[in-house]
Design an enzyme around this catalytic site. Structure first.
Site, PDB file in Angstrom:
ATOM      1  N   LYS A  66      22.947  25.421 -75.427  1.00 61.18           N
ATOM      2  CA  LYS A  66      23.797  24.363 -76.017  1.00 61.18           C
ATOM      3  C   LYS A  66      24.986  23.967 -75.142  1.00 61.18           C
ATOM      4  O   LYS A  66      25.869  23.238 -75.572  1.00 61.18           O
ATOM      5  CB  LYS A  66      24.306  24.747 -77.425  1.00 61.18           C
ATOM      6  CG  LYS A  66      23.238  25.106 -78.401  1.00 61.18           C
ATOM      7  CD  LYS A  66      22.337  23.947 -78.712  1.00 61.18           C
ATOM      8  CE  LYS A  66      20.968  24.120 -78.167  1.00 61.18           C
ATOM      9  NZ  LYS A  66      20.223  22.878 -77.993  1.00 61.18           N
ATOM     10  N   GLY A  68      24.520  22.381 -72.237  1.00 64.20           N
ATOM     11  CA  GLY A  68      24.140  21.244 -71.389  1.00 64.20           C
ATOM     12  C   GLY A  68      22.995  21.590 -70.443  1.00 64.20           C
ATOM     13  O   GLY A  68      22.835  20.948 -69.396  1.00 64.20           O
ATOM     14  N   THR A  69      22.187  22.573 -70.829  1.00 69.98           N
ATOM     15  CA  THR A  69      21.047  23.008 -70.015  1.00 69.98           C
ATOM     16  C   THR A  69      20.108  21.845 -69.702  1.00 69.98           C
ATOM     17  O   THR A  69      19.721  21.631 -68.538  1.00 69.98           O
ATOM     18  CB  THR A  69      20.234  24.071 -70.791  1.00 69.98           C
ATOM     19  OG1 THR A  69      21.137  24.969 -71.431  1.00 69.98           O
ATOM     20  CG2 THR A  69      19.275  24.803 -69.901  1.00 69.98           C
ATOM     21  N   THR A  70      19.742  21.101 -70.730  1.00 73.14           N
ATOM     22  CA  THR A  70      18.765  20.015 -70.575  1.00 73.14           C
ATOM     23  C   THR A  70      19.312  18.971 -69.601  1.00 73.14           C
ATOM     24  O   THR A  70      18.592  18.476 -68.732  1.00 73.14           O
ATOM     25  CB  THR A  70      18.505  19.361 -71.950  1.00 73.14           C
ATOM     26  OG1 THR A  70      18.323  20.395 -72.922  1.00 73.14           O
ATOM     27  CG2 THR A  70      17.295  18.457 -71.914  1.00 73.14           C
ATOM     28  N   TRP A  71      20.578  18.672 -69.758  1.00 71.66           N
ATOM     29  CA  TRP A  71      21.223  17.667 -68.899  1.00 71.66           C
ATOM     30  C   TRP A  71      21.278  18.163 -67.455  1.00 71.66           C
ATOM     31  O   TRP A  71      20.964  17.435 -66.512  1.00 71.66           O
ATOM     32  CB  TRP A  71      22.623  17.378 -69.440  1.00 71.66           C
ATOM     33  CG  TRP A  71      23.285  16.177 -68.859  1.00 71.66           C
ATOM     34  CD1 TRP A  71      22.721  15.183 -68.110  1.00 71.66           C
ATOM     35  CD2 TRP A  71      24.668  15.840 -69.004  1.00 71.66           C
ATOM     36  NE1 TRP A  71      23.667  14.251 -67.790  1.00 71.66           N
ATOM     37  CE2 TRP A  71      24.860  14.629 -68.323  1.00 71.66           C
ATOM     38  CE3 TRP A  71      25.741  16.444 -69.661  1.00 71.66           C
ATOM     39  CZ2 TRP A  71      26.104  14.008 -68.267  1.00 71.66           C
ATOM     40  CZ3 TRP A  71      26.974  15.827 -69.605  1.00 71.66           C
ATOM     41  CH2 TRP A  71      27.158  14.620 -68.917  1.00 71.66           C
ATOM     42  N   HIS A 118      18.748  31.581 -69.168  1.00 71.81           N
ATOM     43  CA  HIS A 118      19.851  31.724 -70.123  1.00 71.81           C
ATOM     44  C   HIS A 118      20.473  33.123 -70.007  1.00 71.81           C
ATOM     45  O   HIS A 118      21.409  33.447 -70.732  1.00 71.81           O
ATOM     46  CB  HIS A 118      19.353  31.532 -71.561  1.00 71.81           C
ATOM     47  CG  HIS A 118      19.252  30.092 -71.994  1.00 71.81           C
ATOM     48  ND1 HIS A 118      20.116  29.119 -71.556  1.00 71.81           N
ATOM     49  CD2 HIS A 118      18.394  29.475 -72.850  1.00 71.81           C
ATOM     50  CE1 HIS A 118      19.790  27.953 -72.117  1.00 71.81           C
ATOM     51  NE2 HIS A 118      18.756  28.144 -72.897  1.00 71.81           N
ATOM     52  N   ARG A 139      30.710  24.970 -71.258  1.00 70.43           N
ATOM     53  CA  ARG A 139      31.133  23.897 -72.160  1.00 70.43           C
ATOM     54  C   ARG A 139      32.153  24.445 -73.139  1.00 70.43           C
ATOM     55  O   ARG A 139      32.128  25.645 -73.468  1.00 70.43           O
ATOM     56  CB  ARG A 139      29.897  23.398 -72.928  1.00 70.43           C
ATOM     57  CG  ARG A 139      30.133  22.161 -73.742  1.00 70.43           C
ATOM     58  CD  ARG A 139      28.865  21.765 -74.496  1.00 70.43           C
ATOM     59  NE  ARG A 139      29.037  20.479 -75.149  1.00 70.43           N
ATOM     60  CZ  ARG A 139      28.178  19.947 -75.990  1.00 70.43           C
ATOM     61  NH1 ARG A 139      27.056  20.590 -76.287  1.00 70.43           N
ATOM     62  NH2 ARG A 139      28.420  18.779 -76.549  1.00 70.43           N
ATOM     63  N   LYS A 256      23.905  14.644 -80.116  1.00 76.01           N
ATOM     64  CA  LYS A 256      24.849  13.542 -79.922  1.00 76.01           C
ATOM     65  C   LYS A 256      25.274  13.392 -78.469  1.00 76.01           C
ATOM     66  O   LYS A 256      25.618  12.318 -78.018  1.00 76.01           O
ATOM     67  CB  LYS A 256      26.106  13.765 -80.759  1.00 76.01           C
ATOM     68  CG  LYS A 256      25.934  13.517 -82.234  1.00 76.01           C
ATOM     69  CD  LYS A 256      27.312  13.452 -82.866  1.00 76.01           C
ATOM     70  CE  LYS A 256      27.254  13.434 -84.378  1.00 76.01           C
ATOM     71  NZ  LYS A 256      28.594  13.567 -84.967  1.00 76.01           N
TER      72      LYS A 256
HETATM   73  P1  A3P Z   1      25.261  18.221 -78.927  1.00 78.02           P
HETATM   74  O1  A3P Z   1      24.562  19.090 -79.930  1.00 78.02           O
HETATM   75  O2  A3P Z   1      26.754  18.395 -78.917  1.00 78.02           O
HETATM   76  O3  A3P Z   1      24.855  16.784 -79.017  1.00 78.02           O
HETATM   77  P2  A3P Z   1      21.221  22.540 -74.249  1.00 78.02           P
HETATM   78  O4  A3P Z   1      20.422  21.588 -73.421  1.00 78.02           O
HETATM   79  O5  A3P Z   1      21.918  23.603 -73.448  1.00 78.02           O
HETATM   80  O6  A3P Z   1      20.430  23.077 -75.381  1.00 78.02           O
HETATM   81  O7  A3P Z   1      22.435  21.701 -74.853  1.00 78.02           O
HETATM   82  C1  A3P Z   1      22.193  20.700 -75.829  1.00 78.02           C
HETATM   83  C2  A3P Z   1      23.438  19.840 -75.925  1.00 78.02           C
HETATM   84  O8  A3P Z   1      23.487  18.963 -74.787  1.00 78.02           O
HETATM   85  C3  A3P Z   1      23.378  18.947 -77.153  1.00 78.02           C
HETATM   86  O9  A3P Z   1      24.754  18.705 -77.471  1.00 78.02           O
HETATM   87  C4  A3P Z   1      22.689  17.711 -76.597  1.00 78.02           C
HETATM   88  O10 A3P Z   1      22.853  16.560 -77.381  1.00 78.02           O
HETATM   89  C5  A3P Z   1      23.406  17.604 -75.248  1.00 78.02           C
HETATM   90  N1  A3P Z   1      22.636  16.824 -74.273  1.00 78.02           N
HETATM   91  C6  A3P Z   1      21.305  16.821 -74.051  1.00 78.02           C
HETATM   92  N2  A3P Z   1      20.990  15.956 -73.070  1.00 78.02           N
HETATM   93  C7  A3P Z   1      22.139  15.392 -72.656  1.00 78.02           C
HETATM   94  C8  A3P Z   1      22.482  14.399 -71.658  1.00 78.02           C
HETATM   95  N3  A3P Z   1      21.546  13.825 -70.928  1.00 78.02           N
HETATM   96  N4  A3P Z   1      23.781  14.068 -71.516  1.00 78.02           N
HETATM   97  C9  A3P Z   1      24.753  14.647 -72.271  1.00 78.02           C
HETATM   98  N5  A3P Z   1      24.503  15.581 -73.226  1.00 78.02           N
HETATM   99  C10 A3P Z   1      23.210  15.955 -73.409  1.00 78.02           C
END
Ligand code: A3P
Length: 298
Positions: A66, A68-71, A118, A139, A256
């Site tokens: 949570k 910003g891993t995906t980003w 992780h 974060r 979000k």
């Molecule tokens: P929120 O729940 O605050 O929206 P992870 O990838 O580590 O699981 O983190 C998920 C968080 O990153 C979620 O935050 C998700 O919406 C946000 N997120 C995913 N893709 C993103 C992107 N391209 N840019 C910014 N935030 C992103």
């Protein structure tokens, strides 16, 4: 079947560990060497030394869930390959989850391998932290708290110990460990992309810069763009190729994507208490220079 037997063989170890139930859907978490982990992470961690041989060309994207891993996966893949054509989790596998899928998969990937974890440094084989380059994303814990709550599970915490370990590594060897913050990525995605690309030895050329490649790739990786892609709206998170991860939806990684959204869920008093708690942890860890602004109310 083999997998279940392996997980079953861990029962004696698990039964000796403190247990708690995560938020929301309540995944069972075990207190394992200082961190709260689900069974899959413990099982994967124990098999890592035999299933993952780190290479000096490997780039490991590390994070607490949570944060910003995906980003980060999207940005790093885009920085390395100058494109992004699939769900970021399909492009960058978690090393500790490979045992659930095909153990030979990591070996078959071409250099430079872009991988993720992780797990904190103390739970990785020593060869990983001494061999690979690592990019870590941190974060604001309040936003992680809210993001996690909505997602339904908490794992790999405590968040602060996780971040502190990577922070120390990044101070010790800045050429090996790049420490990023979600908030900085949100403020300047292009600048973060440049940093990531340079760290990986794939800095943007003047021609790419003047053609606007950085802005285009940052836009490609943006929440707005990724969250509306069909591959990210449908289907389940996969550990490897066709192997799905227990019904976790791809869409659950896009909620979000805002900085400071916790203010919409936490009262000022709750935010203050979390900030204070984080400050105490920072103070106790005696970490000079830990990114300013972390643990501050917005
Ligand atoms: P929120 O729940 O605050 O929206 P992870 O990838 O580590 O699981 O983190 C998920 C968080 O990153 C979620 O935050 C998700 O919406 C946000 N997120 C995913 N893709 C993103 C992107 N391209 N840019 C910014 N935030 C992103």
């Amino acid at each position: 079947m083999k997998l279940l037997q392996y997980e079953k063989s861990l029962q004696p170890l698990l039964s000796a560990l403190p247990v708690c139930h995560g938020w929301g859907r309540g995944a069972t978490l075990y207190h394992y060497n200082g961190y709260w982990l689900q069974l899959v992470f413990i099982a994967g961690q124990r098999l890592l030394p035999e299933q993952y041989a780190p290479r000096p060309t490997d780039i490991l994207l590390a994070s607490s869930p949570k944060c910003g891993t995906t980003w980060l996966k999207a940005l790093a893949f885009a920085a390395l390959c100058r494109l992004l054509d699939r769900n970021p989790h399909d492009l960058v596998p978690f090393i500790e989850l490979q045992y659930l899928a095909s153990p030979g998969k990591l070996e078959s990937l071409q250099d430079p391998r872009l991988l993720a974890t992780h797990l904190p440094p103390s739970l990785l084989p020593a060869a990983v932290t001494s061999t690979c380059r690592i990019i870590y994303v941190y974060r604001d814990p309040k936003d992680v708290f809210v993001s996690h709550w909505q997602f339904g599970k908490s794992t790999c915490g405590p968040l602060w110990d996780h971040a502190f370990e990577y922070w120390r590594e990044s101070r010790r060897s800045p050429e090996r460990v790049l420490f990023l913050r979600y908030e900085d990525m949100a403020e300047d995605a292009g600048g973060s992309l440049r940093k990531i690309a340079e760290f990986m030895g794939r800095g943007f050329s003047p021609e790419e810069e003047s053609a606007g490649a950085v802005e285009a790739l940052a836009e490609l990786c943006s929440f707005e763009n990724l969250s509306k892609q069909e591959v990210n709206k449908t289907g389940n998170f996969r550990v490897s190729d066709q192997v799905e991860f227990r019904g976790l939806k791809n869409s659950s990684f896009f909620r979000k994507g805002k900085v400071g959204d916790s203010a919409n869920y936490l009262s000022p008093e709750m935010a203050r208490r979390l900030d204070e708690f984080m400050q105490e942890k920072l103070h106790a860890a005696d970490l000079a220079g830990f990114p300013a602004g972390s643990g501050q109310s917005n």
